[in-house]
Design a protein around this motif. Structure first.
Motif, PDB file in Angstrom:
ATOM      1  N   ALA A  76      58.924  45.713  39.057  1.00  0.00           N
ATOM      2  CA  ALA A  76      57.785  44.612  39.054  1.00  0.00           C
ATOM      3  C   ALA A  76      57.598  43.740  40.223  1.00  0.00           C
ATOM      4  N   GLU A  77      56.591  43.279  41.017  1.00  0.00           N
ATOM      5  CA  GLU A  77      56.532  42.392  41.853  1.00  0.00           C
ATOM      6  C   GLU A  77      56.610  40.838  41.231  1.00  0.00           C
ATOM      7  N   ILE A  78      57.968  40.487  40.692  1.00  0.00           N
ATOM      8  CA  ILE A  78      58.276  39.313  40.233  1.00  0.00           C
ATOM      9  C   ILE A  78      59.191  38.621  40.989  1.00  0.00           C
ATOM     10  N   ASP A  79      58.641  37.281  41.638  1.00  0.00           N
ATOM     11  CA  ASP A  79      59.696  36.341  42.250  1.00  0.00           C
ATOM     12  C   ASP A  79      60.294  35.577  41.193  1.00  0.00           C
ATOM     13  N   ARG A  80      61.488  35.542  41.209  1.00  0.00           N
ATOM     14  CA  ARG A  80      62.331  35.090  40.096  1.00  0.00           C
ATOM     15  C   ARG A  80      62.232  33.356  40.303  1.00  0.00           C
ATOM     16  N   SER A  81      61.978  33.032  41.501  1.00  0.00           N
ATOM     17  CA  SER A  81      61.722  31.382  41.458  1.00  0.00           C
ATOM     18  C   SER A  81      60.336  31.116  41.264  1.00  0.00           C
ATOM     19  N   GLU A  82      59.369  31.838  41.260  1.00  0.00           N
ATOM     20  CA  GLU A  82      57.751  31.475  40.830  1.00  0.00           C
ATOM     21  C   GLU A  82      57.399  32.568  39.872  1.00  0.00           C
ATOM     22  N   ILE A  83      57.996  32.467  38.747  1.00  0.00           N
ATOM     23  CA  ILE A  83      57.658  33.566  37.582  1.00  0.00           C
ATOM     24  C   ILE A  83      56.058  33.463  37.248  1.00  0.00           C
ATOM     25  N   MET A  84      55.773  32.021  37.321  1.00  0.00           N
ATOM     26  CA  MET A  84      54.399  31.765  36.751  1.00  0.00           C
ATOM     27  C   MET A  84      53.485  32.460  37.854  1.00  0.00           C
ATOM     28  N   ALA A  85      53.885  32.517  39.047  1.00  0.00           N
ATOM     29  CA  ALA A  85      52.883  33.148  40.016  1.00  0.00           C
ATOM     30  C   ALA A  85      52.624  34.679  39.753  1.00  0.00           C
ATOM     31  N   VAL A 123      54.693  37.814  27.137  1.00  0.00           N
ATOM     32  CA  VAL A 123      55.792  38.381  27.846  1.00  0.00           C
ATOM     33  C   VAL A 123      56.078  37.380  29.030  1.00  0.00           C
ATOM     34  N   ARG A 124      55.338  36.617  29.564  1.00  0.00           N
ATOM     35  CA  ARG A 124      55.536  35.921  30.749  1.00  0.00           C
ATOM     36  C   ARG A 124      56.571  34.814  30.080  1.00  0.00           C
ATOM     37  N   ASP A 125      56.129  34.000  28.941  1.00  0.00           N
ATOM     38  CA  ASP A 125      56.974  33.030  28.050  1.00  0.00           C
ATOM     39  C   ASP A 125      58.478  33.542  28.115  1.00  0.00           C
ATOM     40  N   ARG A 126      58.369  34.825  27.379  1.00  0.00           N
ATOM     41  CA  ARG A 126      59.795  35.367  27.094  1.00  0.00           C
ATOM     42  C   ARG A 126      60.578  35.492  28.355  1.00  0.00           C
ATOM     43  N   VAL A 127      60.097  35.876  29.383  1.00  0.00           N
ATOM     44  CA  VAL A 127      60.787  36.142  30.414  1.00  0.00           C
ATOM     45  C   VAL A 127      61.528  34.767  31.083  1.00  0.00           C
ATOM     46  N   MET A 128      60.501  33.776  31.194  1.00  0.00           N
ATOM     47  CA  MET A 128      60.820  32.581  31.670  1.00  0.00           C
ATOM     48  C   MET A 128      61.858  31.870  30.895  1.00  0.00           C
ATOM     49  N   ALA A 129      62.118  32.115  29.433  1.00  0.00           N
ATOM     50  CA  ALA A 129      62.980  31.718  28.814  1.00  0.00           C
ATOM     51  C   ALA A 129      64.301  32.584  28.952  1.00  0.00           C
ATOM     52  N   ASP A 130      64.416  33.860  29.408  1.00  0.00           N
ATOM     53  CA  ASP A 130      65.519  34.602  29.571  1.00  0.00           C
ATOM     54  C   ASP A 130      65.218  35.734  30.789  1.00  0.00           C
ATOM     55  N   GLN A 131      65.365  35.151  31.959  1.00  0.00           N
ATOM     56  CA  GLN A 131      65.299  35.873  33.271  1.00  0.00           C
ATOM     57  C   GLN A 131      66.287  37.169  33.187  1.00  0.00           C
ATOM     58  N   SER A 132      67.175  37.607  32.342  1.00  0.00           N
ATOM     59  CA  SER A 132      67.994  38.820  32.388  1.00  0.00           C
ATOM     60  C   SER A 132      66.967  39.789  31.701  1.00  0.00           C
ATOM     61  N   LEU A 133      65.871  39.557  31.292  1.00  0.00           N
ATOM     62  CA  LEU A 133      64.696  40.576  30.975  1.00  0.00           C
ATOM     63  C   LEU A 133      63.985  41.373  32.127  1.00  0.00           C
ATOM     64  N   LEU A 134      64.473  40.904  33.270  1.00  0.00           N
ATOM     65  CA  LEU A 134      63.869  41.439  34.535  1.00  0.00           C
ATOM     66  C   LEU A 134      65.056  42.249  35.092  1.00  0.00           C
ATOM     67  N   ASP A 135      66.252  42.498  34.596  1.00  0.00           N
ATOM     68  CA  ASP A 135      67.240  43.156  35.032  1.00  0.00           C
ATOM     69  C   ASP A 135      67.211  44.776  34.794  1.00  0.00           C
ATOM     70  N   GLY A 136      66.147  45.218  33.798  1.00  0.00           N
ATOM     71  CA  GLY A 136      66.160  46.520  33.300  1.00  0.00           C
ATOM     72  C   GLY A 136      65.411  46.654  32.217  1.00  0.00           C
ATOM     73  N   PRO A 137      65.144  47.892  31.564  1.00  0.00           N
ATOM     74  CA  PRO A 137      64.308  48.075  30.330  1.00  0.00           C
ATOM     75  C   PRO A 137      64.508  47.297  29.249  1.00  0.00           C
ATOM     76  N   ARG A 138      63.660  46.669  28.550  1.00  0.00           N
ATOM     77  CA  ARG A 138      63.914  45.815  27.311  1.00  0.00           C
ATOM     78  C   ARG A 138      62.685  45.972  26.666  1.00  0.00           C
ATOM     79  N   ARG A 139      63.008  45.823  25.222  1.00  0.00           N
ATOM     80  CA  ARG A 139      61.975  46.133  24.173  1.00  0.00           C
ATOM     81  C   ARG A 139      61.370  44.692  24.062  1.00  0.00           C
ATOM     82  N   PHE A 140      59.905  44.586  24.019  1.00  0.00           N
ATOM     83  CA  PHE A 140      59.052  43.702  23.844  1.00  0.00           C
ATOM     84  C   PHE A 140      58.234  44.073  22.387  1.00  0.00           C
ATOM     85  N   VAL A 141      58.112  43.041  21.386  1.00  0.00           N
ATOM     86  CA  VAL A 141      57.149  43.098  20.398  1.00  0.00           C
ATOM     87  C   VAL A 141      55.807  42.464  20.716  1.00  0.00           C
ATOM     88  N   ILE A 142      54.807  43.173  20.816  1.00  0.00           N
ATOM     89  CA  ILE A 142      53.442  42.465  20.942  1.00  0.00           C
ATOM     90  C   ILE A 142      52.630  42.337  19.650  1.00  0.00           C
TER      91      ILE A 142
END
Length: 428
Positions: A76-85, A123-142
């Motif tokens: 995904a097009e996610i800038d780790r320095s600007e996750i909120m954007a 999903v955004r808040d969980r990624v901001m708390a743990d940026q390792s979720l951007l490294d590959g497939p992860r399970r999210f419970v919604i």
């Protein structure tokens, strides 16, 4: 025959008339016992109906329908320095499409309506708390949206005509497909206790109300406990007995019976109107509740001080103790268990008050837990009032669940009061 005083006829206690009178008295005793048992049965029956109704309506709120989605955010097009954007709405929607690969564009609106509107932010808040979720497939419970949650819990018949259901046939098909994939679960709804209020029933929780009640009761205790004890000691041990003190005692007893809404009006006029304290703040709520609790604490404390035998006073004075030493070293410690019991019961009563808190504005829509006594907040009773007034059907079960939580707190506080009384109370 028995002897009787002079001038009175003798009484034959073994006569038929006396036997009939005894039988009538015994029958009256039995009727009184039956009336008491029937009254207790009615009370227990109504209590069972109340608890049963709340449990039957509210137990569903203690679980929440969730969907497990495996997301790969590495591409995904996610800038780790600007996750909120990042465009989290589109990112999350692209990942949710994987659950139904054959999803057609006309059906997308019905499909995405099945998930909570806040899914991108979760999903955004969980990624901001743990940026390792951007490294590959992860399970999210919604969380699923409230209509799907009700569908999963069987709160309406799926065989009804489509225009009589909040979930259409297409959504039921999507849901059944997710169930077949094993993506749907209904775990314990921890969000009911750790989430703040929300306009979406599937996300609404009691964290803000619990925090507001805690701060309000803390302020109430810190004010009413020392002031109540000090007033009771003065009235019981030092105040002269005259018309003025009699008037004060009468007013204290009358204040204990004043409706709570009157204290709310007083808080609205004085604390908010004259002093300019912040509206909806637990500080104001605690001040109003302390005014309500003070008469109870004063009355209980005076009764407890009176229960200490006068021999304690006389013995202490006899060995040279001053009057204040008699009170603070002997009388007050001996009466403290009863005072604590009365205080806890008074706080438990204050915890369930709604009217005064509504008048000072502690029924605002607050989306975060209060972090102090000056921040806007709600309380458990007012949160129940807010949810009960909501048109969303999902808040019906949450209202009953919140009432059960409030009753749980009240039972715990009363249990603590009973324990303190039985453990430390002195009998003379």
């Amino acid at each position: 025959m028995t002897e009787t005083p002079r001038g009175l006829a003798p009484v034959d206690w073994k006569s038929d008339a006396m036997k009939a009178r005894r039988k009538a008295r015994y029958a009256g005793d039995r009727r009184l016992q039956i009336y008491g048992m029937v009254a207790i049965g009615f009370a227990l029956g109504f209590l069972a109906i109340l608890i049963g109704t709340l449990t039957f309506t509210g137990y569903r709120a203690f679980t929440q329908t969730m969907v497990t989605v495996e997301m790969d955010l590495s591409n995904a097009e996610i800038d780790r320095s600007e996750i909120m954007a990042a465009n989290w709405r589109n990112i999350v929607r692209d990942e949710l499409r994987r659950l139904v690969p054959e999803l057609e564009r006309p059906a997308e609106r019905d499909y995405f309506a099945m998930f909570t509107n806040n899914a991108p932010f979760l999903v955004r808040d969980r990624v901001m708390a743990d940026q390792s979720l951007l490294d590959g497939p992860r399970r999210f419970v919604i969380p699923m949206a409230d209509p799907i949650d009700q569908l999963n819990k069987g709160q309406f018949d799926r065989n009804l005509p489509e225009d009589q259901r909040r979930v259409n046939d297409r959504q039921i098909g999507f849901f059944d497909e997710m169930v077949a994939q094993g993506a749907i679960s209904a775990p314990f709804n921890s969000g009911l206790f750790f989430n703040a209020d929300s306009r979406f029933p599937e996300l609404a929780g009691l964290a803000g109300a619990i925090a507001g009640s805690f701060w309000a009761l803390l302020v109430c205790f810190l004010i009413s406990f020392p002031v109540g004890i000090a007033a009771a000691i003065y009235l019981e041990e030092f105040a002269p007995k005259n018309r003025f003190t009699d008037l004060i005692e009468i007013n204290i007893n009358n204040l204990a019976a004043v409706p709570s809404v009157v204290f709310g009006l007083l808080g609205l006029a004085v604390f908010l109107g004259w002093f300019g304290l912040p509206r909806s703040a637990p500080l104001v709520g605690g001040l109003v509740l302390s005014l309500m609790t003070l008469p109870t604490i004063i009355i209980v404390t005076r009764a407890s001080l009176k229960s200490v035998p006068s021999s304690i006073h006389e013995a202490a004075l006899g060995i040279g103790a001053s009057r204040h030493e008699v009170i603070f070293h002997h009388v007050l410690p001996l009466s403290m268990p009863t005072i604590l019991t009365g205080t806890i019961i008074g706080l438990a009563q204050a915890l369930g008050e709604t009217a005064p808190l509504l008048l000072i504005g502690m029924n605002a829509f607050i989306t975060s837990a209060s972090g102090g006594v000056l921040e806007a907040s709600t309380a458990l009773p007012t949160q129940i009032y807010i949810w009960a007034d909501s048109p969303e059907r999902g808040f019906v079960s949450r209202t009953s669940a919140a009432i059960l939580v409030l009753l749980g707190f009240l039972i715990v506080m009363n249990a603590i009061a009973i324990f303190l009384r039985q453990r430390f109370e002195r009998r003379w």
